[in-house]
Design an enzyme around this catalytic site. Structure first.
Site, mmCIF file in Angstrom:
data_model
loop_
_atom_site.group_PDB
_atom_site.id
_atom_site.type_symbol
_atom_site.label_atom_id
_atom_site.label_comp_id
_atom_site.label_asym_id
_atom_site.label_seq_id
_atom_site.Cartn_x
_atom_site.Cartn_y
_atom_site.Cartn_z
ATOM 1 N N ARG A 124 0.816 -1.231 0.000
ATOM 2 C CA ARG A 124 0.000 0.000 0.000
ATOM 3 C C ARG A 124 0.838 1.265 0.000
ATOM 4 O O ARG A 124 0.391 2.316 0.455
ATOM 5 C CB ARG A 124 -0.987 0.020 1.170
ATOM 6 N N LYS A 146 2.437 11.003 -11.736
ATOM 7 C CA LYS A 146 1.643 10.055 -12.516
ATOM 8 C C LYS A 146 2.475 8.808 -12.783
ATOM 9 O O LYS A 146 3.560 8.887 -13.338
ATOM 10 C CB LYS A 146 1.199 10.686 -13.836
ATOM 11 N N GLU A 188 8.565 18.575 -25.007
ATOM 12 C CA GLU A 188 7.930 18.877 -23.716
ATOM 13 C C GLU A 188 8.361 20.245 -23.196
ATOM 14 O O GLU A 188 7.572 20.969 -22.586
ATOM 15 C CB GLU A 188 8.270 17.804 -22.670
ATOM 16 N N LYS A 230 6.206 22.966 -14.166
ATOM 17 C CA LYS A 230 5.390 21.779 -13.920
ATOM 18 C C LYS A 230 5.080 21.599 -12.438
ATOM 19 O O LYS A 230 3.965 21.226 -12.071
ATOM 20 C CB LYS A 230 6.052 20.518 -14.479
ATOM 21 N N GLU A 240 -5.126 15.790 -10.952
ATOM 22 C CA GLU A 240 -5.520 16.042 -12.337
ATOM 23 C C GLU A 240 -7.012 16.250 -12.512
ATOM 24 O O GLU A 240 -7.648 15.579 -13.309
ATOM 25 C CB GLU A 240 -5.064 14.855 -13.206
ATOM 26 N N ARG A 244 -4.326 21.161 -14.172
ATOM 27 C CA ARG A 244 -3.300 20.309 -14.757
ATOM 28 C C ARG A 244 -3.586 19.918 -16.207
ATOM 29 O O ARG A 244 -2.700 19.453 -16.918
ATOM 30 C CB ARG A 244 -3.197 19.063 -13.876
ATOM 31 N N ASN A 248 -1.677 18.809 -21.085
ATOM 32 C CA ASN A 248 -2.055 17.968 -22.214
ATOM 33 C C ASN A 248 -2.039 18.717 -23.541
ATOM 34 O O ASN A 248 -2.441 18.166 -24.571
ATOM 35 C CB ASN A 248 -3.448 17.368 -21.979
ATOM 36 N N HIS A 251 -1.389 16.997 -26.766
ATOM 37 C CA HIS A 251 -1.315 15.559 -26.482
ATOM 38 C C HIS A 251 -2.504 14.743 -26.992
ATOM 39 O O HIS A 251 -2.362 13.548 -27.219
ATOM 40 C CB HIS A 251 -1.139 15.327 -24.972
ATOM 41 N N HIS A 255 -1.320 11.539 -28.970
ATOM 42 C CA HIS A 255 -1.581 10.144 -28.594
ATOM 43 C C HIS A 255 -2.214 9.371 -29.748
ATOM 44 O O HIS A 255 -1.886 8.205 -29.982
ATOM 45 C CB HIS A 255 -2.492 10.084 -27.355
ATOM 46 N N HIS A 267 7.235 10.103 -29.202
ATOM 47 C CA HIS A 267 6.339 10.949 -28.419
ATOM 48 C C HIS A 267 6.623 12.432 -28.687
ATOM 49 O O HIS A 267 5.707 13.226 -28.898
ATOM 50 C CB HIS A 267 6.508 10.634 -26.928
#
Lengths: 365, 365
Positions: A124, A146, A188, A230, A240, A244, A248, A251, A255, A267
């Site tokens: 956990r 993330k 990025e 960031k 998110e 946030r 994206n 993106h 994607h 990417h």
């Protein structure tokens, strides 16, 4: 050139340090002793990065009094799987790592995402340190918390939010970085500058050539600027739910493009192309000036991120956009910008998206 | 007898309702509409509980405007595996569940732990509602936010902390509950009363026979008392760093005993035996009065939780205790009580633990 330190403050109970410099790989472990009671530390890395940097990291951990272990997964996206996560979980148990143990993710996005996911779920949650060794991981995946692994059904469909207790970016590790990986980082950084605002954006315009030439001082500054941006965004929106979303930018298209190409298109190149697409969509959708799209194109070109030349079917890209996990209630949301720092998240009429995809496809043919 | 509602307030941003009553299975979905924007809801249940209650839950969800799906796993602890979790993750993706989707865990601890784990990791976390159908799950695993699956190396070694958005305990579901499952619940209720304090403990002493006879009104009161206690503890210590340790009363011994028996001895009987063991260890370790152990024995007996009669090797139990994930730095920590409400978490000299395990083994031979 001295090591720079940033502090990410998520809330009253949670903050962590990021260090960016040359040689931090050798010195970080001694600093960790103040932040953890762990006796055992397990480094999770991949078969590309392990041979280059694992010994230095292990040596530092041992000297700092940790009992150090390592687990190496095969390099490549295929390792971001439940099967590999399972092997890591079982191995951690066999190594006797307890709840007060420490996991160190050493490598690019794959090693970092895996290490973070495993650390967030083993018993956990145990503490995790991220040691990104690619420019993209340094400016992007190593902070923000993330984590993710891929399913058969799609990428990053399983994951958690897990903040590291420390992030270390050693610029030395970039000296062995392949060109494609630099591209991923540049895209990025360009995205971050655009969303952040005029100050960062103009700095990037003034330093694009030095960055492209891998000037270490400028690279450090770019990393620190992107991380500062960031960290501020993540701190304002840890799980998110709103702010946030700006991360994206470019993106949604990227994607879809990556998937349509069977991940042949990297990417970074996909994100750069997505930024170009978003800037054009923004003209119609939110009244952005056409000159903004041109200026952004020029900056991306100067960073070596030329437009892709291959065409992909508008129908296919459209279908893939709708299977993205950011689709809510069947509406396609895009982060659209009108100028550096001026962005909004808007639901765009799917028909309009379709038209722009067709225009995009035609321009490539 | 009316439905009782409790509110668990974890912090300023996170709270949820628990409802305990007869027939809440049919009415809960309409209340959920205020708490979620989900369009799709996926019920995760097992092959024992599904045939009994799935249709009612799905019917309620459909009437409340959800598009309802269900995924049924085989009943039994074996389903708490990474392999089953993988199947569930892939199935959720194939059903098109988005980040705003809802997962409903319907069943005992296995279904609840699995549903909670999958919900906490699918797309980095979707909302989850817990509908426990066993007394143990109602008073224990459905709240607290601990989710888990088992590894080859041990039980619950992988998991997360994930708070549900709602918990519903329908007393009707207990009408089909086997005796062993009642035992499991009674042991947790006894533990809760003992740790909570004199008020709950004396109430339990006054109502042990009615509870043993499955009186629905008394069962409801016991559940609400145990939940109120647990909610308070969890709220004070969401990620199990301190106060929450009290919930482990009797459990260090119980986990070793369950494992030593190859899980033939049920969790409830093992916890009751662990409470007996802890009370005796407390005489030596913290100066507890011997009369307290006797009084606790008497209450456990009245709840049908007689001492186990089978002997297990002291050596084996000792070894298993040291592999428990609550072992820190090689010290064995025990939650020890001197009286209802008076407990402490103490590091006990391993030699003393060994002596008491030998005494325990001899008493059983």
């Amino acid at each position: 050139m001295s090591t720079q330190r940033l502090k990410v403050i998520l809330n009253a109970d949670s903050d962590y340090d990021i260090r960016v410099g040359v040689g931090v790989l050798d010195t970080f472990a001694s600093r960790l002793r103040d932040e953890t009671d762990a006796e055992k530390a397990v480094v999770i890395t991949d078969s590309n990065v392990g041979p280059l940097y694992l010994e230095r990291v292990r040596e530092g951990l041992t000297q700092a009094g940790f009992e150090a272990f390592d687990l190496t997964v095969p390099a490549g996206e295929e390792s971001k799987s439940i099967a590999v996560a399972s092997e890591l979980w079982e191995a951690l148990a066999l190594l006797g790592l307890g709840r007060d143990g420490l996991i160190v993710g050493l490598g690019g996005g794959v090693a970092g995402d895996l290490a973070g996911f495993v650390a967030s779920t083993y018993m956990r949650g145990v503490d995790c340190v991220q040691v990104p060794t690619t420019l993209l991981a340094m400016v992007d995946s190593s902070i923000g918390g993330k984590t993710g692994v891929n399913l058969v059904a799609g990428k990053n469909l399983v994951g958690t939010f897990k903040q590291p207790i420390h992030v270390l970016a050693d610029l030395e590790t970039l000296r062995t970085l392949p060109t494609e990986e630099w591209d991923n980082g540049f895209a990025e950084i360009a995205k971050s500058a655009l969303i952040d605002g005029p100050e960062f954006y103009q700095w990037l315009e003034g330093n694009a050539e030095a960055l492209l030439a891998h000037d270490e001082e400028i690279t450090q500054q770019a990393i620190v600027r992107a991380l500062t941006f960031k960290a501020r965004v993540v701190a304002s929106d840890v799980t998110e739910k709103g702010q946030r979303e700006c991360l994206n930018y470019g993106h949604t298209f990227a994607h879809a493009l990556e998937a349509a190409s069977g991940f042949r298109i990297s990417h970074g190149r996909a994100v750069a192309e997505g930024m170009r697409f978003a800037a054009r969509l923004a003209v119609e959708a939110v009244g952005a000036p056409a000159a903004f799209a041109d200026a952004q194109d020029a900056l991306l070109n100067r960073l070596g991120l030329q437009p892709i030349t291959e065409a992909f079917s508008a129908d296919e890209l459209y279908g893939r956009m709708f299977s993205d996990k950011k689709v809510r209630k069947g509406a396609l949301r895009f982060v659209l910008a009108q100028a550096p720092g001026q962005w909004e998240s808007v639901a765009v009429d799917p028909d309009l998206v379709k038209i722009y995809l067709i225009l995009w496809e035609q321009a490539k043919m």
